[in-house]
Design an enzyme around this catalytic site. Structure first.
Site, PDB file in Angstrom:
ATOM      1  N   HIS A 190       0.831  -1.201   0.000  1.00  0.00           N
ATOM      2  CA  HIS A 190       0.000   0.000   0.000  1.00  0.00           C
ATOM      3  C   HIS A 190       0.871   1.257   0.000  1.00  0.00           C
ATOM      4  O   HIS A 190       0.550   2.246  -0.663  1.00  0.00           O
ATOM      5  CB  HIS A 190      -0.907   0.013   1.234  1.00  0.00           C
ATOM      6  CG  HIS A 190      -2.039  -0.963   1.163  1.00  0.00           C
ATOM      7  ND1 HIS A 190      -3.131  -0.769   0.364  1.00  0.00           N
ATOM      8  CD2 HIS A 190      -2.246  -2.144   1.795  1.00  0.00           C
ATOM      9  CE1 HIS A 190      -3.966  -1.781   0.494  1.00  0.00           C
ATOM     10  NE2 HIS A 190      -3.453  -2.628   1.360  1.00  0.00           N
ATOM     11  N   ARG A 297     -15.278   5.999  -5.129  1.00  0.00           N
ATOM     12  CA  ARG A 297     -15.323   5.223  -3.890  1.00  0.00           C
ATOM     13  C   ARG A 297     -16.240   5.922  -2.890  1.00  0.00           C
ATOM     14  O   ARG A 297     -15.917   7.004  -2.406  1.00  0.00           O
ATOM     15  CB  ARG A 297     -13.921   5.069  -3.318  1.00  0.00           C
ATOM     16  CG  ARG A 297     -12.957   4.372  -4.278  1.00  0.00           C
ATOM     17  CD  ARG A 297     -11.586   4.212  -3.659  1.00  0.00           C
ATOM     18  NE  ARG A 297     -10.678   3.527  -4.558  1.00  0.00           N
ATOM     19  CZ  ARG A 297      -9.835   4.139  -5.381  1.00  0.00           C
ATOM     20  NH1 ARG A 297      -9.787   5.465  -5.401  1.00  0.00           N
ATOM     21  NH2 ARG A 297      -9.045   3.441  -6.168  1.00  0.00           N
ATOM     22  N   ARG A 333     -19.224   3.183  -7.012  1.00  0.00           N
ATOM     23  CA  ARG A 333     -19.109   1.852  -6.421  1.00  0.00           C
ATOM     24  C   ARG A 333     -19.839   1.870  -5.089  1.00  0.00           C
ATOM     25  O   ARG A 333     -19.578   2.732  -4.245  1.00  0.00           O
ATOM     26  CB  ARG A 333     -17.651   1.459  -6.215  1.00  0.00           C
ATOM     27  CG  ARG A 333     -17.500   0.022  -5.677  1.00  0.00           C
ATOM     28  CD  ARG A 333     -16.047  -0.375  -5.522  1.00  0.00           C
ATOM     29  NE  ARG A 333     -15.370   0.400  -4.494  1.00  0.00           N
ATOM     30  CZ  ARG A 333     -14.062   0.307  -4.236  1.00  0.00           C
ATOM     31  NH1 ARG A 333     -13.305  -0.499  -4.957  1.00  0.00           N
ATOM     32  NH2 ARG A 333     -13.516   1.023  -3.284  1.00  0.00           N
ATOM     33  N   GLU A 432     -13.483  -9.257  -9.082  1.00  0.00           N
ATOM     34  CA  GLU A 432     -12.287  -9.321  -8.240  1.00  0.00           C
ATOM     35  C   GLU A 432     -12.225 -10.620  -7.439  1.00  0.00           C
ATOM     36  O   GLU A 432     -11.240 -10.876  -6.749  1.00  0.00           O
ATOM     37  CB  GLU A 432     -12.249  -8.117  -7.292  1.00  0.00           C
ATOM     38  CG  GLU A 432     -13.527  -7.903  -6.504  1.00  0.00           C
ATOM     39  CD  GLU A 432     -13.579  -6.540  -5.825  1.00  0.00           C
ATOM     40  OE1 GLU A 432     -12.509  -5.938  -5.597  1.00  0.00           O
ATOM     41  OE2 GLU A 432     -14.692  -6.089  -5.519  1.00  0.00           O
ATOM     42  N   ASN A 455      -6.289  -5.683  -8.136  1.00  0.00           N
ATOM     43  CA  ASN A 455      -5.551  -5.782  -6.868  1.00  0.00           C
ATOM     44  C   ASN A 455      -6.013  -6.992  -6.064  1.00  0.00           C
ATOM     45  O   ASN A 455      -5.216  -7.818  -5.624  1.00  0.00           O
ATOM     46  CB  ASN A 455      -5.733  -4.509  -6.043  1.00  0.00           C
ATOM     47  CG  ASN A 455      -5.114  -3.298  -6.714  1.00  0.00           C
ATOM     48  OD1 ASN A 455      -4.475  -3.411  -7.740  1.00  0.00           O
ATOM     49  ND2 ASN A 455      -5.318  -2.135  -6.131  1.00  0.00           N
ATOM     50  N   ASP A 456      -7.326  -7.094  -5.842  1.00  0.00           N
ATOM     51  CA  ASP A 456      -7.842  -8.228  -5.079  1.00  0.00           C
ATOM     52  C   ASP A 456      -7.866  -9.504  -5.912  1.00  0.00           C
ATOM     53  O   ASP A 456      -7.627 -10.597  -5.385  1.00  0.00           O
ATOM     54  CB  ASP A 456      -9.249  -7.922  -4.558  1.00  0.00           C
ATOM     55  CG  ASP A 456      -9.222  -7.182  -3.230  1.00  0.00           C
ATOM     56  OD1 ASP A 456      -8.231  -7.326  -2.489  1.00  0.00           O
ATOM     57  OD2 ASP A 456     -10.185  -6.461  -2.924  1.00  0.00           O
ATOM     58  N   CYS A 503      -9.741  -1.520 -13.302  1.00  0.00           N
ATOM     59  CA  CYS A 503      -9.622  -0.384 -12.386  1.00  0.00           C
ATOM     60  C   CYS A 503      -8.587  -0.622 -11.288  1.00  0.00           C
ATOM     61  O   CYS A 503      -8.468   0.173 -10.363  1.00  0.00           O
ATOM     62  CB  CYS A 503     -10.976  -0.058 -11.742  1.00  0.00           C
ATOM     63  SG  CYS A 503     -11.639  -1.366 -10.712  1.00  0.00           S
TER      64      CYS A 503
END
Length: 577
Positions: A190, A297, A333, A432, A455-456, A503
């Site tokens: 991160h 977000r 989202r 994801e 990412n996930d 994304c």
């Protein structure tokens, strides 16, 4: 005397400054008691240090909101929650009041007790939270021993340390730190993601840094090559200034791309959307010519507060985002709490055995009907001001999407009954979870668009925690299994004429653009800070050539083969040779 050594480049950029060496955080405090008459004063000193640390986190969050990607805010909020943890506060207070320990020794005792608990856990994700505890304890300890309210200046300095937290990266930037060199860490952590968003040079895994760099040494850092030069010589400085001039020219060239189309050399338009979480992000995306907001977000409205945002508060934020894009679509989202995003309102479930695989994303929304319905109505109301889309996180099956579609239809109907003429927004799914990616053909009739959260997806697919330094080399988008799964989802979208975007972090990496274009991707959603660099990379690509080479890419058997393909593609896409 000149020294040079290497780590891993984690955030591009060149920096020159004096070193500020910070040794690993250890509370080396001998057992110390205070006289009974001074216990109350010592307890007061402890609570003042706690409050000072809380105020520091609040001020940092306010100062940085909207300027950063979500990682900084998430970790700031997590550290703030730890500072407010009743068990931590009461335990520290008890050690001082009942055992008559000094505040500093109480901190050490409680830290060691909690560390033992973390170390005994089997779950690697929960074990990794020990770093967050150490950063919080370190903040309290610093305030206990601080003689002045403001730390000494760090402008123009290179921080040399064992590791750095995402919230600290943000704070160091505001203090003028020009680069960071850490002996541990991962390019995919991160902190590294945040450093890239902020264009702060970062070298990680420089194992010799703490033993070979002294406080005050002049250090030259190359965040792309991952090299560190201590006391650079005349030739080093000459190269540094040449690079500075080159980067200044590149920045000027990038600025010229603000109004240019995102179009390949052979004339194919590619859509670049922005990730956002604030009005400032939306404004920046609009100014840089983003095709819209591909990921707004919404969870930031729920973090760092003790009460849930009501419908009107959410509506005003969503409406302003829609107005800010002036007719370009905004993709909201829905609430994505859970795992490492824990709120104070009580929505996120506590003490889950494995929060990364727990009640998060759409699972949490479907658990709290009223909260979810309130959010959907607020989004539906915002749709009266411009094009809106709804994106559902953590989808694992078709049934979840259909449940959300029915809830969205009811929300739209409720808004219409208020006399507001709106149509049901397009509904999309975040891909994801590996099951959603593998079973994507079963989702196609339930969604209007899809967005791949790499990412996930990579983390779950490879069973690798991207924040675990020991596994850093295993977490990579350049894994044959990852690429074949991405190709599978993108191909399903092509065949059904369902728009597909990426994304995740790789969408904003210009070096990955040829690979994603070869797989058939036509929509990218990324942090606004990287938009111009990606536009330039895409404008240098010849799509027809890349698509013709996709078969070779998918036949690669290992990471080395994919890297060779990518190296060749970055040349061949331009020349078509």
């Amino acid at each position: 005397m000149r020294q040079a050594f290497a780590g891993h480049g984690a955030s591009r950029g060149l920096a020159l400054g004096r070193a500020r060496v910070r040794l690993p955080h250890v509370l080396e405090m001998a057992e110390q008691h205070v006289p009974a008459a001074k216990v109350a004063a010592e307890a007061q000193r402890l609570h003042e240090a706690l409050e000072a640390a809380r105020s520091e986190m609040r001020a940092l969050r306010v100062k940085l909101q909207g300027a950063l990607s979500r990682e900084a805010v998430e970790f700031i909020d997590l550290h703030a929650l730890l500072l407010d943890d009743p068990e931590l506060v009461s335990a520290l207070d008890g050690l001082v009041r009942n055992e008559h320990y000094s505040a500093a020794y109480a901190l050490r005792l409680q830290r060691d007790r909690l560390a033992a608990v973390f170390d005994s856990m089997d779950d690697p994700y929960l074990k990794s939270r020990l770093d967050d505890l150490d950063h919080v304890i370190g903040r309290i300890n610093a305030h206990l021993h601080r003689s002045e309210p403001v730390p000494r200046g760090t402008a123009g300095e290179v921080l040399v340390c064992d590791n750095v937290a995402p919230s600290e990266v943000a704070q160091l930037l505001t203090q003028g730190v020009v680069a960071i060199v850490s002996s541990a860490g991962s390019p995919l952590s991160h902190s590294a993601i945040l450093a890239r968003s902020l264009h702060l040079p970062l070298v990680v895994g420089a194992s010799d840094a703490l033993s070979r760099i002294n406080d005050g040494d002049v250090v030259m850092v190359d965040g792309e090559a991952g090299t560190v030069v201590v006391e650079p010589d005349a030739e080093d400085l000459r190269r540094y200034h040449q690079r500075e001039q080159q980067e200044a020219r590149e920045r000027r060239d990038l600025e010229r791309l603000r109004s240019k189309p995102t179009r390949t050399l052979d004339g194919v338009d590619i859509a670049l959307y922005a990730n956002a979480e604030s009005r400032e992000d939306v404004g920046r995306a609009h100014a840089l010519g983003a095709a819209g907001v591909g990921l707004f977000r919404t969870e930031f409205l729920f973090l760092q507060r003790n009460e849930l945002p009501d419908e009107d508060e959410q509506f005003q934020v969503y409406r302003d985002a829609v107005l800010g894009m002036s007719g370009r679509p905004v993709t909201f989202r829905t609430l994505d709490l859970g795992a490492d995003k824990v709120d104070r309102t009580g929505l996120s479930l506590e003490n889950e055995d494995n929060p990364a695989l727990g009640v998060r994303g759409v699972r949490l929304s479907l658990l709290y009907d009223r909260v979810f319905d309130t959010q959907l109505r607020a989004i539906a109301r915002a749709a009266a001001y411009g094009p809106v889309r709804v994106l559902v996180p953590m989808v694992s099956c078709r049934e979840e999407v259909m449940l959300v579609r029915r809830r969205l239809a009811r929300a739209v109907a409720a808004v219409r009954r208020q006399g507001i003429a709106v149509e049901a927004p397009p509904l999309g799914a975040m891909i994801e979870v590996p099951a959603a990616a593998i079973g994507v053909y079963g989702l196609l009739d339930a969604v209007d668009f899809m967005s791949i959260g790499t990412n996930d997806l990579i983390q779950y697919l490879l069973a690798v925690d991207r924040n675990n330094d020991a596994l850093g080399d295993l977490y990579s988008p350049l894994h044959p299994g990852v690429l074949r799964l991405l190709a599978h989802v993108i191909r399903a979208g092509e065949e059904s004429h369902t728009p597909v975007a990426v994304c995740g972090e790789i969408a904003g990496d210009p070096r990955m653009a040829p690979l994603l274009l070869a797989l058939g991707l036509r929509e990218f959603s990324l942090h606004p800070a990287n938009l111009l660099e990606l536009r330039r990379a895409i404008r240098d690509c010849r799509l027809e050539h890349l698509r013709a080479q996709a078969g070779k890419l998918l036949q690669a058997r290992d990471r080395n083969g994919i890297e060779r393909w990518l190296a060749a593609a970055m040349t061949g896409a331009r020349t078509n040779e």
